[in-house]
Design a protein around this motif. Sequence first.
Motif, PDB file in Angstrom:
ATOM      1  N   UNK A   1       0.856  -1.183   0.000  1.00 13.18           N
ATOM      2  CA  UNK A   1       0.000   0.000   0.000  1.00 13.18           C
ATOM      3  C   UNK A   1       0.895   1.237   0.000  1.00 13.18           C
ATOM      4  N   UNK A   2       0.500   2.251  -0.768  1.00 15.94           N
ATOM      5  CA  UNK A   2       1.186   3.534  -0.750  1.00 15.94           C
ATOM      6  C   UNK A   2       0.418   4.463   0.189  1.00 15.94           C
ATOM      7  N   UNK A   3       0.889   4.647   1.423  1.00 15.70           N
ATOM      8  CA  UNK A   3       0.121   5.449   2.376  1.00 15.70           C
ATOM      9  C   UNK A   3      -0.017   6.910   1.963  1.00 15.70           C
ATOM     10  N   UNK A   4       0.929   7.407   1.160  1.00 15.95           N
ATOM     11  CA  UNK A   4       0.859   8.800   0.720  1.00 15.95           C
ATOM     12  C   UNK A   4      -0.272   9.028  -0.276  1.00 15.95           C
ATOM     13  N   UNK A   5      -0.848   7.937  -0.783  1.00 19.94           N
ATOM     14  CA  UNK A   5      -1.979   8.048  -1.705  1.00 19.94           C
ATOM     15  C   UNK A   5      -3.197   7.301  -1.161  1.00 19.94           C
ATOM     16  N   UNK A   6      -3.252   7.185   0.167  1.00 17.27           N
ATOM     17  CA  UNK A   6      -4.310   6.424   0.827  1.00 17.27           C
ATOM     18  C   UNK A   6      -5.010   7.282   1.879  1.00 17.27           C
ATOM     19  N   UNK A   7      -6.257   6.892   2.195  1.00 11.60           N
ATOM     20  CA  UNK A   7      -7.071   7.649   3.141  1.00 11.60           C
ATOM     21  C   UNK A   7      -7.769   6.685   4.094  1.00 11.60           C
ATOM     22  N   UNK A   8      -7.796   7.057   5.376  1.00 11.88           N
ATOM     23  CA  UNK A   8      -8.538   6.313   6.388  1.00 11.88           C
ATOM     24  C   UNK A   8      -9.650   7.211   6.921  1.00 11.88           C
ATOM     25  N   UNK A   9     -10.856   6.660   6.996  1.00  7.49           N
ATOM     26  CA  UNK A   9     -12.028   7.469   7.348  1.00  7.49           C
ATOM     27  C   UNK A   9     -12.778   6.890   8.540  1.00  7.49           C
ATOM     28  N   UNK A  10     -13.159   7.765   9.477  1.00  4.31           N
ATOM     29  CA  UNK A  10     -14.083   7.396  10.534  1.00  4.31           C
ATOM     30  C   UNK A  10     -13.471   6.963  11.834  1.00  4.31           C
ATOM     31  N   UNK A  11     -12.136   7.062  11.982  1.00  4.14           N
ATOM     32  CA  UNK A  11     -11.465   6.545  13.170  1.00  4.14           C
ATOM     33  C   UNK A  11     -12.002   7.179  14.458  1.00  4.14           C
ATOM     34  N   UNK A  12     -12.228   6.300  15.442  1.00  2.80           N
ATOM     35  CA  UNK A  12     -12.718   6.743  16.745  1.00  2.80           C
ATOM     36  C   UNK A  12     -11.891   6.121  17.867  1.00  2.80           C
ATOM     37  N   UNK A  13     -10.640   5.819  17.562  1.00  2.00           N
ATOM     38  CA  UNK A  13      -9.667   5.373  18.551  1.00  2.00           C
ATOM     39  C   UNK A  13      -8.378   6.147  18.302  1.00  2.00           C
ATOM     40  N   UNK A  14      -7.537   6.240  19.321  1.00  2.25           N
ATOM     41  CA  UNK A  14      -6.358   7.099  19.247  1.00  2.25           C
ATOM     42  C   UNK A  14      -5.129   6.305  18.841  1.00  2.25           C
ATOM     43  N   UNK A  15      -4.520   6.724  17.744  1.00  2.00           N
ATOM     44  CA  UNK A  15      -3.219   6.198  17.331  1.00  2.00           C
ATOM     45  C   UNK A  15      -2.446   7.373  16.745  1.00  2.00           C
ATOM     46  N   UNK A  16      -1.443   7.840  17.452  1.00  2.00           N
ATOM     47  CA  UNK A  16      -0.724   9.042  17.042  1.00  2.00           C
ATOM     48  C   UNK A  16       0.160   8.814  15.822  1.00  2.00           C
ATOM     49  N   UNK A  17       0.488   7.568  15.541  1.00  2.00           N
ATOM     50  CA  UNK A  17       1.354   7.254  14.400  1.00  2.00           C
ATOM     51  C   UNK A  17       0.501   6.986  13.166  1.00  2.00           C
ATOM     52  N   UNK A  18       0.538   7.883  12.181  1.00  2.00           N
ATOM     53  CA  UNK A  18      -0.258   7.697  10.966  1.00  2.00           C
ATOM     54  C   UNK A  18       0.469   6.873   9.918  1.00  2.00           C
ATOM     55  N   UNK A  19       1.796   6.772  10.023  1.00  2.00           N
ATOM     56  CA  UNK A  19       2.610   6.031   9.057  1.00  2.00           C
ATOM     57  C   UNK A  19       2.405   6.529   7.630  1.00  2.00           C
ATOM     58  N   UNK A  20       2.059   7.807   7.505  1.00  2.00           N
ATOM     59  CA  UNK A  20       1.917   8.419   6.183  1.00  2.00           C
ATOM     60  C   UNK A  20       0.516   8.425   5.632  1.00  2.00           C
ATOM     61  N   UNK A  21      -0.419   7.706   6.251  1.00  2.00           N
ATOM     62  CA  UNK A  21      -1.814   7.708   5.796  1.00  2.00           C
ATOM     63  C   UNK A  21      -2.464   9.056   6.125  1.00  2.00           C
TER      64      UNK A  21
END
Length: 321
Positions: free
Chosen positions: A189-209
């Motif tokens: 997966x290319x995180x720089x061209x990816x999107x995550x939607x709706x998160x309701x938990x805390x994770x400070x590390x996005x890893x580029x997403x």
Amino acid sequence: MADFDQYSNGDLAFTRRGPYGTQVEPMYSGATSFLRRNYSKNLEGVDVAVVGIPYDLATSNRPGARLGPRSVRAASTNLAWASPWPWTFDPFKRLHVIDYGDCVFDPGYPDKVPDEIEACFDRICDAGVTPLSIGGDHFVTYPVIKALTKKHGPLSLIHFDAHSDTWTDEDGRIDHGTMFYHAAKKGYVDPERSVQLGMRTVNKDTHGYLVLDADWLNSRGIEAAIEQVRSRVGDNPCYITFDVDFLDPSCAPGTGTPVCGGFNTYQAIQLIKGLAGLNIVGCDVVEVAPPFDHAEMTALAGATIATNMLCLLAHDKPEKA
């Protein structure tokens, strides 16, 4: 009118005369393939294969998602009698869709299961068929993505979820909360061209997403989210994965790790509809866990989301029948 006489047609999963169009049979009876499509292992001439992945050994909370494919198929009979709303066409006049059945593996050798799932999807990808899979816990997306990257290269991930599933992890661990960390690290997966939607938990590390969490979605709205996704993904091959816990537990109680403060099914449908025209090479619905469902609410939601994904895949295609 024969196609609309539901009392003269039965078990269309086996008896359908041709691959195109929508025929009707009673919602409460018959063989429950996904949306009454033919059960088949023959991939010749097929556009989309619906595949069940009955696996939940990677779940970290309540098990039961291995029963998800069966329950989503059964719930889909409620939707198989007409063209899907809010689309204006019948996807089955544009796509040859089959129900490929389930991936088969021996849970007694858990370390081998990911490779067996990947091999199943290798066959589908090699045939030039687009997979729509029904989980299973969310880990099942990982071997499916691995199979797809062999043909398409690194994918854009469009990820609907209450959880990021990118927690840092050791190589080789099988967990439904870490596979998108591994997918980015391994280059699937290319995180720089990816999107995550709706998160309701805390994770400070996005890893580029790009993370559009629940607060962002609620404050900015559906249209802004669609714009962000389309801009981020562009024309890159993309994979859509929908964890039903993106939905609020009031809409989807039957899932392993429910999180309050989520979204309703109308919002989910509008978000998915807004992705029409992207270069979608595969998609899935995961984490339906029937033991915790009520009145088939979650199974019906999963079937509805999967049906809308089929409409996405059909959107730019001409009619064949």
